[in-house]
Motif scaffolding. Structure first.
Motif, short mmCIF file in Angstrom:
data_model
loop_
_atom_site.label_atom_id
_atom_site.label_comp_id
_atom_site.label_asym_id
_atom_site.label_seq_id
_atom_site.Cartn_x
_atom_site.Cartn_y
_atom_site.Cartn_z
N ASP A 153 66.39 -10.12 -20.43
CA ASP A 153 66.25 -9.39 -21.69
C ASP A 153 65.07 -8.43 -21.66
O ASP A 153 64.64 -7.94 -22.72
N LEU A 154 64.53 -8.20 -20.48
CA LEU A 154 63.45 -7.24 -20.23
C LEU A 154 62.10 -7.67 -20.77
O LEU A 154 61.18 -6.86 -20.90
N ARG A 155 61.96 -8.94 -21.10
CA ARG A 155 60.65 -9.46 -21.51
C ARG A 155 59.77 -9.61 -20.27
O ARG A 155 60.17 -10.25 -19.29
N LEU A 156 58.58 -9.03 -20.33
CA LEU A 156 57.67 -9.06 -19.18
C LEU A 156 57.12 -10.47 -18.98
O LEU A 156 56.55 -11.07 -19.89
N LYS A 157 57.28 -11.00 -17.77
CA LYS A 157 56.79 -12.33 -17.43
C LYS A 157 55.53 -12.28 -16.57
O LYS A 157 54.68 -13.16 -16.63
N LYS A 158 55.42 -11.20 -15.79
CA LYS A 158 54.31 -11.12 -14.84
C LYS A 158 54.22 -9.69 -14.32
O LYS A 158 55.23 -8.98 -14.25
N LYS A 159 53.02 -9.24 -13.98
CA LYS A 159 52.84 -7.95 -13.33
C LYS A 159 52.14 -8.16 -11.99
O LYS A 159 51.02 -8.67 -11.95
N LEU A 160 52.80 -7.79 -10.91
CA LEU A 160 52.23 -7.90 -9.58
C LEU A 160 51.49 -6.62 -9.22
O LEU A 160 51.97 -5.52 -9.51
N THR A 161 50.34 -6.76 -8.60
CA THR A 161 49.62 -5.63 -8.04
C THR A 161 49.74 -5.71 -6.53
O THR A 161 49.32 -6.70 -5.92
N VAL A 162 50.35 -4.70 -5.93
CA VAL A 162 50.66 -4.73 -4.50
C VAL A 162 49.50 -4.17 -3.70
O VAL A 162 49.04 -3.05 -3.93
N ARG A 163 49.05 -4.99 -2.74
CA ARG A 163 47.93 -4.59 -1.88
C ARG A 163 48.27 -4.85 -0.42
O ARG A 163 48.88 -5.85 -0.09
N ARG A 164 47.83 -3.94 0.40
CA ARG A 164 47.95 -4.08 1.85
C ARG A 164 46.55 -4.15 2.43
O ARG A 164 45.78 -3.20 2.32
N GLU A 165 46.22 -5.32 2.98
CA GLU A 165 44.87 -5.57 3.50
C GLU A 165 43.82 -5.19 2.46
O GLU A 165 42.80 -4.57 2.76
N GLY A 166 44.08 -5.57 1.22
CA GLY A 166 43.13 -5.36 0.13
C GLY A 166 43.21 -4.02 -0.56
O GLY A 166 42.59 -3.83 -1.61
N LYS A 167 43.98 -3.08 -0.01
CA LYS A 167 44.08 -1.74 -0.59
C LYS A 167 45.39 -1.59 -1.35
O LYS A 167 46.44 -2.06 -0.90
N LEU A 168 45.33 -0.90 -2.48
CA LEU A 168 46.51 -0.69 -3.30
C LEU A 168 47.57 0.12 -2.55
O LEU A 168 47.24 1.06 -1.83
N VAL A 169 48.82 -0.26 -2.73
CA VAL A 169 49.95 0.49 -2.16
C VAL A 169 50.69 1.17 -3.31
O VAL A 169 51.36 0.51 -4.11
N HIS A 170 50.54 2.48 -3.39
CA HIS A 170 51.18 3.25 -4.46
C HIS A 170 52.55 3.75 -4.02
O HIS A 170 52.95 3.64 -2.87
N TRP A 171 53.27 4.35 -4.97
CA TRP A 171 54.56 5.01 -4.75
C TRP A 171 55.65 4.04 -4.28
O TRP A 171 56.51 4.39 -3.48
N LEU A 172 55.59 2.79 -4.79
CA LEU A 172 56.66 1.83 -4.49
C LEU A 172 57.93 2.31 -5.17
O LEU A 172 57.94 2.59 -6.36
N ASN A 173 59.01 2.38 -4.40
CA ASN A 173 60.23 2.98 -4.92
C ASN A 173 61.37 1.97 -4.91
O ASN A 173 61.25 0.90 -5.49
N GLU A 174 62.46 2.25 -4.23
CA GLU A 174 63.63 1.37 -4.25
C GLU A 174 63.28 -0.01 -3.69
O GLU A 174 62.56 -0.13 -2.70
N LEU A 175 63.80 -1.05 -4.34
CA LEU A 175 63.43 -2.43 -4.01
C LEU A 175 64.65 -3.25 -3.62
O LEU A 175 65.76 -2.98 -4.08
N GLU A 176 64.42 -4.27 -2.79
CA GLU A 176 65.47 -5.23 -2.43
C GLU A 176 64.83 -6.58 -2.14
O GLU A 176 63.77 -6.64 -1.50
N PHE A 177 65.47 -7.64 -2.61
CA PHE A 177 65.00 -8.99 -2.29
C PHE A 177 65.70 -9.47 -1.03
O PHE A 177 66.93 -9.49 -0.96
N ILE A 178 64.93 -9.86 -0.02
CA ILE A 178 65.49 -10.37 1.24
C ILE A 178 64.70 -11.60 1.65
O ILE A 178 63.48 -11.53 1.85
N ASP A 179 65.38 -12.73 1.74
CA ASP A 179 64.75 -13.98 2.17
C ASP A 179 63.46 -14.29 1.42
O ASP A 179 62.43 -14.64 2.01
N GLY A 180 63.51 -14.14 0.10
CA GLY A 180 62.37 -14.52 -0.73
C GLY A 180 61.24 -13.52 -0.77
O GLY A 180 60.19 -13.81 -1.35
#
Length: 260
Positions: A153-180
């Motif tokens: 129902d689009l209720r926000l449950k959590k917001k993840l902040t994506v980091r690579r070796e401690g640095k923010l990764v911007h411009w995350l685009n198309e997503l897919e779930f694979i093996d968790g």
């Protein structure tokens, strides 16, 4: 995704990542296993399998569609076209409904997989980029370093902040779930990051530059965008915006599990 942004984004890239299972840095590379036709008018925004059927959402005002695609031929088995006012983005199926994002229109649409019948629409509070699901929750990107976890129902449950070796990764685009894990295209690059959904850490990085080298692309070909995992076969497919081909790929060291 948005052509005029290409000139505005300068990304300085290096490969290497921290494995989820330890501190060892690794790197993966995608290799082509098989090539399939892809509609060159498809400005690919979302790509996913549902019960062995391939679905795709395409963008641009006046060209936005949702379609079921025949893998072998690339033709649309069923299709719905959006009004010119909408710029469609990512799509995914959850609980028997296909969720389709729009970019800056503040809308999310829901469709039936059979017949692509419109089931409803909702206001959406942020830019729509990519969307995927773990079977329970929706995970959506907005072009930032954040992934938003929502219920159906689009209720926000959590917001993840994506980091690579401690640095923010911007411009995350198309997503897919694979093996968790969440696989995400990094916009305007030939790179996919693999994200741990528990904490947003980048677990792995996949170099996709060899599947359709930039030196071979036509002037009308846009960027890599589109990751689809067929859990029944364990196969991964990639494509790009207006690309002539859809690629079944293999990645040495990564062998997704098949759903029994």
């Amino acid at each position: 995704m948005k052509r005029y942004l290409l000139c505005a984004i300068a990304l300085f890239l290096s490969f290497g990542f921290v494995s989820c299972g330890g501190s060892k840095l690794k790197q993966y590379r995608a290799e082509v296993v098989r090539t399939y036709p892809h509609d060159t008018l498809s400005y690919t925004q979302g790509l996913f399998f549902q019960d062995g059927r391939l679905f795709e959402s395409t963008g641009l005002n006046g060209l936005s569609t949702l379609r079921e695609v025949e893998l072998e031929s690339g033709r649309a088995l069923q299709r719905t076209d959006f009004p010119e006012e909408y710029f469609v983005e990512g799509s995914v199926c959850l609980d028997g409904q296909i969720y389709v994002l729009t970019w800056r229109d503040g809308k999310l649409f829901r469709y039936s997989p059979d017949g692509l019948e419109l089931l409803g629409e909702s206001d959406y509070p942020r830019e729509g980029w990519g969307i995927t699901s773990d079977g329970k929750y929706l995970y959506a990107s907005d072009g930032s370093a954040h992934i938003y976890v929502m219920d159906k129902d689009l209720r926000l449950k959590k917001k993840l902040t994506v980091r690579r070796e401690g640095k923010l990764v911007h411009w995350l685009n198309e997503l897919e779930f694979i093996d968790g894990k969440i696989w995400a295209n990094v916009y305007v690059t030939d790179r996919i990051v693999v994200i741990d959904p528990s904490d947003g850490r980048v677990c792995a990085e996949v170099d996709c530059s060899g599947i359709y080298p930039r030196s071979q692309r036509r002037i009308e070909d846009d960027v890599l965008n589109g990751i689809a995992f067929d859990s029944a076969s364990g196969k991964i497919y990639l494509t790009g915006k207006n690309w002539p081909c859809l690629y079944e790929i293999s990645i040495e060291g990564i062998r997704p599990g098949r759903r029994k």
